[in-house]
Write an enzyme that holds these catalytic residues in place. Structure first.
Site, PDB file in Angstrom:
ATOM      1  N   ASN A 256      -1.602  -3.977   2.246  1.00 37.87           N
ATOM      2  CA  ASN A 256      -1.657  -3.315   3.487  1.00 37.87           C
ATOM      3  C   ASN A 256      -1.244  -4.196   4.680  1.00 37.87           C
ATOM      4  O   ASN A 256      -0.096  -5.019   4.557  1.00 37.87           O
ATOM      5  CB  ASN A 256      -3.295  -3.137   3.792  1.00 37.87           C
ATOM      6  CG  ASN A 256      -3.612  -1.726   4.268  1.00 37.87           C
ATOM      7  OD1 ASN A 256      -2.946  -1.552   5.481  1.00 37.87           O
ATOM      8  ND2 ASN A 256      -4.409  -1.153   4.068  1.00 37.87           N
ATOM      9  N   ARG A 257      -1.751  -3.962   6.024  1.00 36.88           N
ATOM     10  CA  ARG A 257      -0.927  -4.695   7.348  1.00 36.88           C
ATOM     11  C   ARG A 257      -1.248  -5.782   7.677  1.00 36.88           C
ATOM     12  O   ARG A 257      -2.726  -5.811   7.773  1.00 36.88           O
ATOM     13  CB  ARG A 257      -0.610  -3.321   8.169  1.00 36.88           C
ATOM     14  CG  ARG A 257      -0.179  -2.228   7.382  1.00 36.88           C
ATOM     15  CD  ARG A 257      -0.332  -0.862   8.581  1.00 36.88           C
ATOM     16  NE  ARG A 257       0.277   0.375   8.153  1.00 36.88           N
ATOM     17  CZ  ARG A 257      -0.153   1.095   7.203  1.00 36.88           C
ATOM     18  NH1 ARG A 257      -1.158   0.865   6.499  1.00 36.88           N
ATOM     19  NH2 ARG A 257       0.511   2.193   6.814  1.00 36.88           N
TER      20      ARG A 257
ATOM     21  N   HIS B 283       2.409  -4.854   2.790  1.00 38.20           N
ATOM     22  CA  HIS B 283       2.312  -4.819   1.175  1.00 38.20           C
ATOM     23  C   HIS B 283       3.063  -6.167   0.885  1.00 38.20           C
ATOM     24  O   HIS B 283       3.859  -6.113  -0.224  1.00 38.20           O
ATOM     25  CB  HIS B 283       2.904  -3.780   0.619  1.00 38.20           C
ATOM     26  CG  HIS B 283       1.925  -2.466   0.772  1.00 38.20           C
ATOM     27  ND1 HIS B 283       0.675  -2.481   1.168  1.00 38.20           N
ATOM     28  CD2 HIS B 283       2.281  -1.150   0.724  1.00 38.20           C
ATOM     29  CE1 HIS B 283       0.115  -1.574   0.922  1.00 38.20           C
ATOM     30  NE2 HIS B 283       1.151  -0.516   1.065  1.00 38.20           N
TER      31      HIS B 283
ATOM     32  N   HIS C 154      -1.527  -0.131  -6.566  1.00 33.04           N
ATOM     33  CA  HIS C 154      -1.026   0.968  -5.514  1.00 33.04           C
ATOM     34  C   HIS C 154      -0.935   2.205  -6.432  1.00 33.04           C
ATOM     35  O   HIS C 154       0.345   2.984  -6.059  1.00 33.04           O
ATOM     36  CB  HIS C 154       0.166   0.542  -4.848  1.00 33.04           C
ATOM     37  CG  HIS C 154       0.229   1.378  -3.392  1.00 33.04           C
ATOM     38  ND1 HIS C 154       0.624   2.631  -3.371  1.00 33.04           N
ATOM     39  CD2 HIS C 154       0.062   0.730  -1.976  1.00 33.04           C
ATOM     40  CE1 HIS C 154       0.580   2.983  -1.902  1.00 33.04           C
ATOM     41  NE2 HIS C 154       0.398   1.893  -1.343  1.00 33.04           N
ATOM     42  N   ALA C 155      -1.549   2.370  -7.379  1.00 39.21           N
ATOM     43  CA  ALA C 155      -1.323   3.815  -8.263  1.00 39.21           C
ATOM     44  C   ALA C 155      -1.402   5.056  -7.339  1.00 39.21           C
ATOM     45  O   ALA C 155      -2.575   4.960  -6.492  1.00 39.21           O
ATOM     46  CB  ALA C 155      -2.113   3.639  -9.385  1.00 39.21           C
ATOM     47  N   TYR C 156      -0.673   5.871  -7.668  1.00 35.29           N
ATOM     48  CA  TYR C 156      -1.050   7.381  -6.962  1.00 35.29           C
ATOM     49  C   TYR C 156      -1.580   8.029  -7.961  1.00 35.29           C
ATOM     50  O   TYR C 156      -0.772   8.376  -9.056  1.00 35.29           O
ATOM     51  CB  TYR C 156       0.417   7.805  -6.603  1.00 35.29           C
ATOM     52  CG  TYR C 156       0.961   7.211  -5.317  1.00 35.29           C
ATOM     53  CD1 TYR C 156       1.326   8.122  -4.245  1.00 35.29           C
ATOM     54  CD2 TYR C 156       1.631   6.136  -5.420  1.00 35.29           C
ATOM     55  CE1 TYR C 156       1.787   7.711  -2.986  1.00 35.29           C
ATOM     56  CE2 TYR C 156       2.371   5.465  -4.053  1.00 35.29           C
ATOM     57  CZ  TYR C 156       2.401   6.387  -3.153  1.00 35.29           C
ATOM     58  OH  TYR C 156       3.049   5.842  -1.853  1.00 35.29           O
TER      59      TYR C 156
ATOM     60  N   ASP D 148      -4.616   7.555   5.833  1.00 39.95           N
ATOM     61  CA  ASP D 148      -4.382   6.414   5.562  1.00 39.95           C
ATOM     62  C   ASP D 148      -5.123   5.463   6.145  1.00 39.95           C
ATOM     63  O   ASP D 148      -4.415   4.660   6.973  1.00 39.95           O
ATOM     64  CB  ASP D 148      -2.640   6.455   6.015  1.00 39.95           C
ATOM     65  CG  ASP D 148      -2.110   5.235   5.499  1.00 39.95           C
ATOM     66  OD1 ASP D 148      -2.588   4.410   4.733  1.00 39.95           O
ATOM     67  OD2 ASP D 148      -0.738   5.054   5.761  1.00 39.95           O
TER      68      ASP D 148
ATOM     69  N   GLU E 274      -6.784   2.215  -3.127  1.00 37.17           N
ATOM     70  CA  GLU E 274      -6.350   0.993  -3.093  1.00 37.17           C
ATOM     71  C   GLU E 274      -7.457   0.143  -2.698  1.00 37.17           C
ATOM     72  O   GLU E 274      -7.635  -0.189  -1.717  1.00 37.17           O
ATOM     73  CB  GLU E 274      -5.122   0.678  -2.047  1.00 37.17           C
ATOM     74  CG  GLU E 274      -3.968   1.414  -2.192  1.00 37.17           C
ATOM     75  CD  GLU E 274      -3.121   1.590  -0.888  1.00 37.17           C
ATOM     76  OE1 GLU E 274      -3.006   0.413  -0.553  1.00 37.17           O
ATOM     77  OE2 GLU E 274      -2.949   2.603  -0.387  1.00 37.17           O
TER      78      GLU E 274
END
Length: 378
Positions: free
Chosen positions: A107-108, A133, A206-208, A278, A343
């Protein structure tokens, strides 16, 4: 019953058993093949973990990407349920984080600035002027040392040593990530790390997910999150530091709710900032025990995922920026909202918010985190 009749029945049973044999269990284990070569010539490998139920997860030691994950629908049809790209070259070229290990910090972090023990550090910035990330060359772009572990519950152990100063982070960090495919159709991910200097760490995968088997977007899927609060952000998606209740907002998933119901409600500022979802949700249970954090249900396939974690939060991302230009493993264009990320993590920008759970790791301490994604049908 006469002898002749008994013999006839036995013959019928034998005939049926030979013409319609009982389904055999798959042999559980792990196999390894060459996936491709790095620009410097090093080989990357693809590991296939299979359990006795026939579930298979393919993982590469380049970035720890989950390349594919095949799981049965309610009719028993095995299909891939995670977004991925066709070739190793595609991964090296770069993806929107289709299933890798994210680190050192998922993340940020605002403007890439952190302060530890009174000393300021500047991390590389790579997203709207913020650190995102793990930086420009994060853990998702590293070739990890791999150790396959065979058995009924096959595992892949990955190791990477991040040197002092990499992407601006202090301390040499030794990281171990273990993927285990369990007998109960769950993929367990164990994260572990140690450092020789005070540093920060926030690892995740970070799987979608797309439980339809890549047939449609995720908007009809039902999401439940065991969280009564979320973290609002500013326009650059940095948390404001507040913890806001989800009640009465588009962020209320305390009961199973169709993802698409409120995702386009741009009258809500947070939906506008995230272009959908998000954001980080704050679990009601803030303990470090392994607890149920979220569930996802896809009605047409019947696939159901339960996500358990030791982490205090989960970033939900609904693939708001996919635009159909990337084609997946099956040749299907990945369009907007074609995947759902779960996540598990500590909170974004935690080092700059003393009220958030700490992400500081010191020498002599061991960072440990576990997340389990369990698949079933209903």
């Amino acid at each position: 019953m006469k002898t002749g009749g008994l013999l006839l029945c036995l013959c019928c049973v034998l005939f049926i058993s030979f013409t319609n044999p009982l389904p055999e269990k798959q042999k559980a284990g792990i196999t390894q093949t060459v996936f491709g070569k790095m620009p410097d010539g090093r080989e990357a490998h693809l590991f296939t973990l299979t359990n006795a139920a026939g579930m298979a997860v393919k993982i590469t030691n380049y970035g720890g990407y989950i390349v594919t994950w095949t799981a049965p629908d309610k009719k028993g049809k095995q299909e891939n349920i995670t977004l991925g790209v066709p070739t190793f070259a595609d991964y090296v070229k770069g993806t929107p984080a289709f299933g890798p290990i994210i680190g050192r910090y998922g993340n940020r972090i605002a403007k890439g600035k952190i302060t530890l023990d009174g000393k300021e550090y500047t991390l590389t910035t790579n997203g709207s002027g913020n650190h995102m990330h793990g930086g420009k060359i994060g853990f998702d772009k590293k070739l990890w040392a791999a150790t396959p572990v065979n058995g009924i519950e096959p595992a892949l152990k990955l190791h990477y040593t991040s040197p002092d100063g990499e992407e601006g982070y202090p301390g040499t960090l030794n990281v171990d990530v273990t993927y285990t495919l369990q007998k109960d159709n769950a993929l367990r991910i164990d994260f572990k790390a140690t450092t020789d200097k005070p540093t920060i760490i926030n690892l995740t995968n970070h799987a979608y997910f797309n439980l339809s088997g890549m047939k449609r977007d995720v908007l009809n899927q039902q999401l439940q999150i065991k969280a009564d609060q979320f973290l609002p952000t500013d326009a650059s998606q940095i948390p404001t530091g507040e913890l806001k209740p989800v009640a009465g907002t588009p962020f209320d998933f305390t009961k199973p709710t169709v993802i698409g119901n409120r995702i386009n409600d741009t009258t809500h500022t947070q939906i506008k900032y995230g272009h959908g979802y998000d954001h980080c949700w704050v679990f009601t249970d803030q303990s470090k025990k392994l607890k149920l954090g979220a569930t996802v249900y896809e009605p047409q396939s019947g696939r159901f995922i339960e996500m358990y974690t030791t982490e205090p939060g989960v970033q939900i991302y609904t693939a708001n920026h996919l635009n159909g230009k990337i084609q997946g493993v099956e040749g299907v264009p990945y369009t907007k909202r074609f995947g759902l990320c779960l996540e598990t993590q500590h909170f974004p920008d935690s080092p700059n918010h003393p009220n958030f759970p700490s992400t500081t790791l010191r020498p002599g301490e061991t960072y440990q985190s576990t997340t389990v994604y369990k698949l079933s049908v209903k």
